[in-house]
Design an enzyme around this catalytic site. Sequence first.
Site, PDB file in Angstrom:
ATOM      1  CB  SER A 172      -0.880   0.015   1.252  1.00 34.85           C
ATOM      2  OG  SER A 172      -0.034   0.085   2.380  1.00 34.85           O
ATOM      3  CE  LYS A 173      -3.104   6.279  -1.249  1.00 37.19           C
ATOM      4  NZ  LYS A 173      -4.103   6.624  -2.232  1.00 37.19           N
ATOM      5  NE  ARG A 174      -2.549   6.702   3.898  1.00 33.25           N
ATOM      6  CZ  ARG A 174      -2.599   7.870   3.280  1.00 33.25           C
ATOM      7  NH1 ARG A 174      -1.498   8.568   3.084  1.00 33.25           N
ATOM      8  NH2 ARG A 174      -3.732   8.357   2.853  1.00 33.25           N
TER       9      ARG A 174
END
Length: 497
Positions: free
Chosen positions: A265-267
């Site tokens: 995920s981009k986080r």
Amino acid sequence: MMTSPSTEAPIRVRIAPSPTGDPHVGTAYIGLLNYIYARQRGGQFVLRIEDTDRTRFVSTSEQMIFDSLRWLGLTWDEGPDVGGPHGPYRQSERTEIYRQHADLLLANGTAYRCFCTAEELDAVRKQQIAAKLPPRYPGTCRHLTPEQIEANLAANKPFVIRMAVPPHNGDTTASTTFRDELRGDITFDHNNVDDQVLMKSDGFPTYHLANVVDDHLMQITDVIRAEEWISSTPKHVLLYKAFGWQTPRFWHMPLLRNLDKSKISKRKNPISLVFYQQAGFLPQAIINFLGLMGGGMPADINDGTEQFTLTEMVEHFVFTNIRLGGPVFDLTKLKWLNGEYLRRLTPEAFYAELRRTILSDAYLSQIAPLVQQRIEILGQFGDLTGFFFRDDVMPPQEVFLPKKRTLEETLAFAADQLTLLEGTDWTTEALEPALKKLGEEKSWSVKENFMLLRAIITGSTMSPPLLESLVVFGKARSLDRIRRFLDTQKKQAATKK
Ligand code: GLU
């Protein structure tokens, strides 16, 4: 169950990305596997753009997908931009084909029109959730008489077309089984398969219908995609059956994971291929790294160095060796690998890489005008623009914390800025009002608002104009910098506790 395509059928595979934003590393990973599979077998590799979800459509995305896959060397034989005998390869240009196919299913009784309104469906869903049942369409419109359907059509009631999951119309099967080439047989009980919408009321197909119709018409023999699509596969297999078509082989690849094993995920990781391109990763290092995911390459290749080329992957990759445990996308390892590739370049090639990326004329010529009015001698260029060339800047608290704000509220506001910027077009015209509106909503003055962002992106309280700098630095890298800032601050806060 229907048989898989005969081994003699010429191999045809595809990737089918949806243009919903920046091209994703997962698309490159699945693209790489499809590319290798096709090249190993003298087959064809198709690129299809699945753009039927108009609510998530991003107009710049398609070109970015083309550019980043080409950058990685994953070239396709048929696709929207190169043509081919089975086009068009953009689903929005194929709506008439889907409509005709939906009509075939209506005619043979494997699909039906559903006139339920959004309110009715919502009420049912709420009841099901309250009763702790999985939300499912209750089948209300399955049993409408021809007269009721005619009356609804005559009254111009909007409708969707749904798949009639058996038992229905004399088909008593209670489950669907398909073979996954990595997992063996997988069975889904029809009690767990919803009467999926195939055509929406706006006349656009859903993913399921368009995907199956296209895979069939494009003569795809092997569907190689991420494992998140396993739960959709029984719906697809039912559709193949409803049309009377042969199913392709299905290969569901393990999902890439963050270090903590959650889905990538981009986080937790940069996921945009544009980021990797702009941050100065080499395509051959990324390809090598993605080829290490999942264990398809024999461990002893090139003396166990874990380093190999795309050509070597085509020679040696073994699909059935892929391990199902989620491969971890470890950025530290990718950077190490990239370093290995950089060191191997001749000095001339190394310099050429710099000039192609972070020292390109295109980049420098956008940066220069931002400082022309602000320097006295040319030697000061570097003082003001260092942040454009650095991988990381990390402002200390005295730089980023506004005088009248606590650390907590400042980090919360930076997180709001991040969420806002993720959804904003990367132009000064779009950024300025969006940021100002957020500031007003959260009672942050324009000065505090812009100063915080300036500190995060440039590491300093003084910089060339902020919005223009953001645009030149690029969306992918700017967002990465804000994420890294928040991450570092969070970790620091945790160690202090
Ligand atoms: N459009 C789907 C995606 O965005 C394609 C999934 C598939 O390969 O069937 O990944």
